[in-house]
Design a protein around this motif. Sequence first.
Motif, mmCIF file in Angstrom:
data_model
loop_
_atom_site.group_PDB
_atom_site.id
_atom_site.type_symbol
_atom_site.label_atom_id
_atom_site.label_comp_id
_atom_site.label_asym_id
_atom_site.label_seq_id
_atom_site.Cartn_x
_atom_site.Cartn_y
_atom_site.Cartn_z
ATOM 1 N N ALA A 221 35.283 23.438 47.289
ATOM 2 C CA ALA A 221 36.703 24.047 47.323
ATOM 3 C C ALA A 221 36.452 25.433 47.317
ATOM 4 O O ALA A 221 35.519 25.709 46.942
ATOM 5 C CB ALA A 221 37.454 23.646 46.167
ATOM 6 N N THR A 222 37.404 26.065 47.882
ATOM 7 C CA THR A 222 37.566 27.610 48.005
ATOM 8 C C THR A 222 38.892 28.076 47.419
ATOM 9 O O THR A 222 39.928 27.066 47.795
ATOM 10 C CB THR A 222 37.294 28.266 49.226
ATOM 11 N N PHE A 223 39.104 29.117 46.944
ATOM 12 C CA PHE A 223 40.603 29.595 46.400
ATOM 13 C C PHE A 223 40.326 31.050 47.010
ATOM 14 O O PHE A 223 39.696 31.989 46.508
ATOM 15 C CB PHE A 223 40.354 29.611 44.984
ATOM 16 N N ASP A 224 41.182 31.436 47.686
ATOM 17 C CA ASP A 224 41.413 32.764 48.247
ATOM 18 C C ASP A 224 42.389 33.666 47.573
ATOM 19 O O ASP A 224 43.252 34.397 47.688
ATOM 20 C CB ASP A 224 41.784 32.910 49.828
ATOM 21 N N LYS A 225 41.861 33.727 46.048
ATOM 22 C CA LYS A 225 42.633 34.539 45.259
ATOM 23 C C LYS A 225 41.693 35.044 44.268
ATOM 24 O O LYS A 225 40.525 34.456 44.108
ATOM 25 C CB LYS A 225 43.446 33.353 44.271
ATOM 26 N N ASN A 226 41.903 36.136 43.829
ATOM 27 C CA ASN A 226 41.131 36.818 42.363
ATOM 28 C C ASN A 226 41.377 36.020 41.226
ATOM 29 O O ASN A 226 42.360 36.211 40.627
ATOM 30 C CB ASN A 226 41.484 38.320 42.624
ATOM 31 N N LEU A 227 40.599 35.374 40.871
ATOM 32 C CA LEU A 227 40.587 34.474 39.410
ATOM 33 C C LEU A 227 39.697 35.103 38.520
ATOM 34 O O LEU A 227 39.294 34.462 37.478
ATOM 35 C CB LEU A 227 40.283 33.080 39.965
ATOM 36 N N ILE A 228 38.945 35.980 38.871
ATOM 37 C CA ILE A 228 37.817 36.665 37.959
ATOM 38 C C ILE A 228 38.320 36.930 36.486
ATOM 39 O O ILE A 228 37.307 36.790 35.720
ATOM 40 C CB ILE A 228 37.213 37.738 38.442
ATOM 41 N N ALA A 229 39.412 37.217 36.273
ATOM 42 C CA ALA A 229 39.847 37.487 34.913
ATOM 43 C C ALA A 229 40.249 36.403 34.082
ATOM 44 O O ALA A 229 40.814 36.385 32.897
ATOM 45 C CB ALA A 229 41.011 38.401 35.017
#
Length: 146
Positions: free
Chosen positions: A123-131
């Motif tokens: 899966a890929t998510f094209d969002k910044n989920l780093i936090a």
Amino acid sequence: MRETRTWILLCEASRARLFTNDGRGRLTEHSAYAHPGSRVHGHDLVSDRPGRRSEAPGHHGGLSPDAEPREVEARHFAGSLAALLKQGLNSHAYDELVLAAPPHFLGLLRNALDSQVAARIAATFDKNLIALTPRELEQRIYAPAR
């Protein structure tokens, strides 16, 4: 039957966090990476003088006028992360891979991936989920589609 081991890489142009899921449902942060060069202002990444260019026909200088310094740094970081993922695959550390990054950096990372690593992407998510915390990440990634 062996549980599926998943690596989850959250990244952006200047940092990344790698999580593991051993197949039992809980995420553990494995490691974090930083690439300070991607945070530096573009004018701090280049000298005050332009590089030398050859006027010889067919010769291209070492500088690319189309590549911004921050973009070059982001590509270097994407390449480093791709090498990390390849090393993990070679050592059988994961079976499948989940990637999450802002759209532009996700594209850089995908372009840098080895074909064997790319084949493991679940899966890929094209969002910044780093936090996100591990719990928030579990809810985001494993929540049923609504």
